[in-house]
Design an enzyme around this catalytic site. Structure first.
Site, PDB file in Angstrom:
ATOM      1  N   ARG A  15      50.047  45.344  90.981  1.00  0.00           N
ATOM      2  CA  ARG A  15      51.196  45.273  90.083  1.00  0.00           C
ATOM      3  C   ARG A  15      52.357  44.541  90.752  1.00  0.00           C
ATOM      4  O   ARG A  15      52.346  44.298  91.954  1.00  0.00           O
ATOM      5  CB  ARG A  15      51.645  46.697  89.695  1.00  0.00           C
ATOM      6  CG  ARG A  15      50.661  47.439  88.817  1.00  0.00           C
ATOM      7  CD  ARG A  15      51.054  48.895  88.632  1.00  0.00           C
ATOM      8  NE  ARG A  15      50.848  49.685  89.852  1.00  0.00           N
ATOM      9  CZ  ARG A  15      51.112  50.987  89.962  1.00  0.00           C
ATOM     10  NH1 ARG A  15      51.631  51.636  88.918  1.00  0.00           N
ATOM     11  NH2 ARG A  15      50.877  51.621  91.084  1.00  0.00           N
ATOM     12  N   LYS A  75      55.607  50.307  94.179  1.00  0.00           N
ATOM     13  CA  LYS A  75      55.273  51.401  95.094  1.00  0.00           C
ATOM     14  C   LYS A  75      56.285  51.474  96.227  1.00  0.00           C
ATOM     15  O   LYS A  75      57.026  50.538  96.503  1.00  0.00           O
ATOM     16  CB  LYS A  75      53.865  51.204  95.657  1.00  0.00           C
ATOM     17  CG  LYS A  75      52.760  51.337  94.620  1.00  0.00           C
ATOM     18  CD  LYS A  75      52.770  52.688  93.918  1.00  0.00           C
ATOM     19  CE  LYS A  75      52.351  53.817  94.832  1.00  0.00           C
ATOM     20  NZ  LYS A  75      52.339  55.133  94.132  1.00  0.00           N
ATOM     21  N   TYR A  94      58.957  53.610  92.817  1.00  0.00           N
ATOM     22  CA  TYR A  94      58.349  54.921  93.034  1.00  0.00           C
ATOM     23  C   TYR A  94      58.386  55.233  94.528  1.00  0.00           C
ATOM     24  O   TYR A  94      58.044  54.382  95.350  1.00  0.00           O
ATOM     25  CB  TYR A  94      56.886  54.943  92.571  1.00  0.00           C
ATOM     26  CG  TYR A  94      56.690  54.844  91.078  1.00  0.00           C
ATOM     27  CD1 TYR A  94      57.088  55.877  90.235  1.00  0.00           C
ATOM     28  CD2 TYR A  94      56.089  53.728  90.508  1.00  0.00           C
ATOM     29  CE1 TYR A  94      56.901  55.788  88.860  1.00  0.00           C
ATOM     30  CE2 TYR A  94      55.908  53.635  89.129  1.00  0.00           C
ATOM     31  CZ  TYR A  94      56.308  54.669  88.308  1.00  0.00           C
ATOM     32  OH  TYR A  94      56.136  54.573  86.956  1.00  0.00           O
ATOM     33  N   HIS A  96      57.934  59.102  95.809  1.00  0.00           N
ATOM     34  CA  HIS A  96      57.122  60.294  96.078  1.00  0.00           C
ATOM     35  C   HIS A  96      57.336  60.794  97.503  1.00  0.00           C
ATOM     36  O   HIS A  96      56.397  60.988  98.283  1.00  0.00           O
ATOM     37  CB  HIS A  96      55.636  60.014  95.820  1.00  0.00           C
ATOM     38  CG  HIS A  96      55.333  59.585  94.412  1.00  0.00           C
ATOM     39  ND1 HIS A  96      55.359  60.451  93.345  1.00  0.00           N
ATOM     40  CD2 HIS A  96      55.026  58.366  93.889  1.00  0.00           C
ATOM     41  CE1 HIS A  96      55.059  59.800  92.224  1.00  0.00           C
ATOM     42  NE2 HIS A  96      54.855  58.531  92.536  1.00  0.00           N
ATOM     43  N   GLU A 118      60.276  58.247  89.782  1.00  0.00           N
ATOM     44  CA  GLU A 118      59.614  59.482  89.348  1.00  0.00           C
ATOM     45  C   GLU A 118      60.553  60.658  89.142  1.00  0.00           C
ATOM     46  O   GLU A 118      60.153  61.678  88.575  1.00  0.00           O
ATOM     47  CB  GLU A 118      58.498  59.877  90.324  1.00  0.00           C
ATOM     48  CG  GLU A 118      58.967  60.396  91.680  1.00  0.00           C
ATOM     49  CD  GLU A 118      59.211  59.309  92.699  1.00  0.00           C
ATOM     50  OE1 GLU A 118      59.423  59.661  93.873  1.00  0.00           O
ATOM     51  OE2 GLU A 118      59.190  58.112  92.332  1.00  0.00           O
ATOM     52  N   ASP A 270      49.789  61.484  94.671  1.00  0.00           N
ATOM     53  CA  ASP A 270      51.072  60.939  95.125  1.00  0.00           C
ATOM     54  C   ASP A 270      52.047  62.025  95.553  1.00  0.00           C
ATOM     55  O   ASP A 270      52.932  61.791  96.375  1.00  0.00           O
ATOM     56  CB  ASP A 270      51.730  60.116  94.009  1.00  0.00           C
ATOM     57  CG  ASP A 270      51.240  58.679  93.994  1.00  0.00           C
ATOM     58  OD1 ASP A 270      50.800  58.204  95.043  1.00  0.00           O
ATOM     59  OD2 ASP A 270      51.303  58.044  92.936  1.00  0.00           O
TER      60      ASP A 270
END
Length: 368
Positions: A15, A75, A94, A96, A118, A270
């Site tokens: 992505r 990410k 993101y 996490h 998130e 994750d």
């Protein structure tokens, strides 16, 4: 504002942080966008499309970080990127954090501003930047579970939908949120017998109404979960506590209840994973076995369908990226409580309580 879009370097992460259409909107608002060379190629977006949208192509990941006031990614930064983050630089992606202490420590040390997709959360509890990828991951969880149910892939050798005269597979979905609902609907559509669990009675009532007839909504507790395990074929773990570690709903001793070749798909990896025996895997090596049970725990499931995923993600993130670029992160977060909840680490301080609690770090909420 100067916005950098680097190429993702996590294993098989195909992505990209934004589509050319999203870039065009940022440019229309007067911002400068710098896209790393070939950043969008694996998602189906050539450099030429970004240039046409008004972006400048830069040759390296270092150049994308160096020029930018805000980095838009998919990410979390991985180790080679840690030293590239500048003090005061906004990272919108993101993260996490709760299951990654080295990343947490590195971002604290960087002095950057980490706004996590998130944990951006609306007043009704919805997670608007997690939903699109959850929808992708949930659908793919069932598809991948069905694939690894093949005997040649380590599974029981069952066809998820069965055939006339042969019962279909049984799928247990843990968690009735966006991922769980997507997984259950695809499993039901493929003809499986499905059980979906949750601890919210209002949600279970709604699922009982909305789900197809071959889906049973069951209250989630250890007794009910164990009751389903002896004849289950696929288990999808999709429980989420925003920003916090996921509880282990399947423990190591519970594997003995299942038949060899059962497939566990841990979409919550994750955030630490739903299964005690889970550990993150990659698209290159997606599965492993514990006590004869197949575990699929890829940490970036939507990366396998990057064109769909990148478009869906940009559809969700663009309005927030525009607000951050137009106003700056402080005013944008002051004006929008949902964005404020996305602040996890700000210039060396942990500003999200669940992350601070997990690692025993000082919690320092930011005043705007």
């Amino acid at each position: 504002m100067k916005i950098g879009i680097p190429k993702e370097i996590k294993n098989n992460e195909n992505r990209v942080g934004m589509t050319p259409a999203g870039v065009a909107e940022l440019v229309r608002h007067g911002h400068e966008v710098y896209v790393q060379h070939t950043a969008g190629v694996n998602s189906g977006f050539a450099d030429e499309a970004y240039v046409k949208a008004g972006a400048t192509i830069v040759p390296t990941i270092e150049a994308a970080y160096e020029v930018a006031d805000m980095i838009v990614k998919v990410k979390e930064p991985i180790e080679p990127e840690y030293p590239l983050v500048k003090p005061g630089q906004l990272l919108f992606t993101y993260f996490h954090f709760a299951c990654d202490r080295p990343l947490t420590d590195a971002m604290i040390k960087s002095g950057g501003v980490c706004l996590a997709y998130e944990t951006v959360q609306l007043s009704n509890g919805a997670l608007p930047l997690l939903i699109p990828m959850s929808e992708v991951a949930g659908r793919m969880a069932t598809i991948n579970g069905a694939y690894y149910l093949q005997k040649t892939k380590g599974g029981k050798g069952k066809l998820i939908c069965g055939v006339p005269g042969v019962k279909p597979a049984k799928v247990l979905v843990l968690g009735g949120g966006t991922v769980g609902q997507a997984a259950a609907r695809v499993a039901a559509g493929m003809g499986a017998n499905v059980v979906i669990t949750d601890i919210s009675l209002p949600l279970l009532r709604q699922l009982s109404i909305d789900m197809p007839a071959n889906v049973d909504a069951v209250y989630s507790n250890r007794f009910n979960i164990e009751r389903e395990l002896p004849d289950v074929d696929i288990v999808v773990g999709s429980v989420l506590i925003p920003g916090d570690k996921t509880p282990h709903l399947i423990t190591r001793d519970m594997l003995k209840i299942m038949q060899p070749g059962t497939v566990l798909v841990d979409v919550a990896i994750d955030q630490g994973g739903c299964f005690e025996t889970s550990r993150p895997t990659t698209h290159s090596e997606p599965v492993y076995e514990v006590d004869g049970i197949v575990h699929y725990a890829v940490a970036n499931i939507p990366g396998a369908v990057p064109n769909t995923s990148t478009i869906a993600l940009t559809n969700a993130t663009l309005r927030y990226a525009l607000a951050l670029a137009d106003k700056g992160w402080k005013k944008a977060c002051k004006d929008d409580p949902a964005l404020y909840k996305g602040l996890n680490i700000v210039e060396g301080k942990v500003t999200f309580k669940a992350v601070a609690d997990v690692f025993g770090l000082p919690y320092e909420p930011i005043e705007l």
